[in-house]
Design an enzyme around this catalytic site. Sequence first.
Site, mmCIF file in Angstrom:
data_model
loop_
_atom_site.group_PDB
_atom_site.id
_atom_site.type_symbol
_atom_site.label_atom_id
_atom_site.label_comp_id
_atom_site.label_asym_id
_atom_site.label_seq_id
_atom_site.Cartn_x
_atom_site.Cartn_y
_atom_site.Cartn_z
ATOM 1 N N ASP A 335 -6.497 76.929 29.422
ATOM 2 C CA ASP A 335 -5.888 75.675 29.004
ATOM 3 C C ASP A 335 -5.443 74.924 30.133
ATOM 4 O O ASP A 335 -4.832 75.341 31.117
ATOM 5 C CB ASP A 335 -4.848 75.629 28.110
ATOM 6 C CG ASP A 335 -4.424 74.264 27.471
ATOM 7 O OD1 ASP A 335 -5.131 74.281 26.625
ATOM 8 O OD2 ASP A 335 -3.671 73.499 27.947
ATOM 9 N N GLU A 378 -8.807 70.754 25.520
ATOM 10 C CA GLU A 378 -8.996 71.001 26.865
ATOM 11 C C GLU A 378 -8.843 72.822 26.799
ATOM 12 O O GLU A 378 -8.258 73.142 27.894
ATOM 13 C CB GLU A 378 -7.808 70.484 27.555
ATOM 14 C CG GLU A 378 -6.349 70.849 27.089
ATOM 15 C CD GLU A 378 -5.920 69.999 26.063
ATOM 16 O OE1 GLU A 378 -4.576 69.780 25.824
ATOM 17 O OE2 GLU A 378 -6.590 69.370 25.253
#
Length: 466
Positions: A335, A378
Amino acid sequence: MSGSILIVDGVATSRIVMKARLGQAFYSILQAVDGGAGLKLARSERPDVVLIDHSLPDMDGTEFCARLRSDPETATLPVVMLGAKGHPEDRLAALEAGADDYLTRPLNEALLLARLRSLVRAGEIEAELQLRDDTCRELGFAESAAGPEKPARVALVADAQDDGVVWRTALAAQLDTAVDLLPRADVLSEVPGRPVADVFVLAIGASVGPGLGSVAGALDVMSELRSRAATRHAAILVLLPRGGPAAAAIALDLGAGDVVTGPFDPREIALRLGHLIARKRRLERLRACVSQGLRLAVTDPLTGLYNRRYALPHLARIAERADSSGRRFAVMVLDLDRFKRINDTWGHSAGDEVLVRVAERLARNLRAGDLLARIGGEEFLVVLPDADLPTAQQLAERLCRLIEAAPAVLPNGAEITVTLSIGLAIGDPTQPGGTDGRSLLDRADHALLAAKAEGRNQVTIDRPAA
């Protein structure tokens, strides 16, 4: 093979006889007494094949074909025209108007049924591809084909070189496409740089007398062409000597797109090749659209990586293989740190650019067999088959360093420094439930949360309870 046949004939007895013949082959029969009624039925019922008489009460068969082809709703319906005479000019006129074949009375029933089966089979393939393409489009996964089509290539395969040269010259004068002459011995050989033909004209045994022996060599070559990936979808036209309907029927049933039983007439063969090429082009476009649609269905449009729809089943397959092999594998959830701040500061287009650049760097640093997917805004997933904890941990830490060391450069020249947090879990076939993909993904996700809580830009390893 079931299917619907529209019979267009002004003579009632002819319609009755044909209906009886085709009914025994379990076709569903529609009937029309003239061309106008036939055109309406063709548009409303969409039969698998239209069988028309050469002479109709209100128009001739060629006008019927031309009007059928001019209507987008019926333009691709297969048409077989039946004539009382076998004059070459009548056959040519029918083919020029768009008929797929021209058969003369008295009809050879075996050849007629084989021709219908061939056309129905081709239509079913096209309809199935069209259905899949329509589904992809409804789901928003299809894109229009890009760029002009390449010119078609025709390969003429002949036993006799001298005859082949004469036939190629005559065909090339009728076609706006390349015609390659290939000896039978070379047609199946793979020559680097030689383009694959779109259509094969098999003139093998064309000098043999009537009978099954005249088609045996062509059928052998055709079977080989159908078995190879490069030529599986090529169109095939078989040339046979006059008077061989039994051989022609066998060729059609075994996969020939068309058969010519008369003497070599370059005008007729060119027209038939034009029909085969047009059909092949339609199928190519549909296959390409379906393939593109399937690719889009499993691909993230921004980064080009696989998406979650693809990643989870692939993770399950890797887990199954690990169970069989007894080898460990690694699951990482990655992430980008403080990605919302990037969007808020630089804008969403800059955030997209960062995601693309990170995806490229990740892809460059993984093995060909590793799985890399974007599974969230993301968030990325990496699965490493055949990887133990030290190997996976070393790679995860290297990915963190690589992303931090190379800022993402925006189109305006601005640089944005990005860092990664990574949660890592190991699939272990020796542990109960140790290769369950969903469980491993959850464990890696929890490790990721721990990496975030402990300061970000680091790797945290899931440690299952002893």
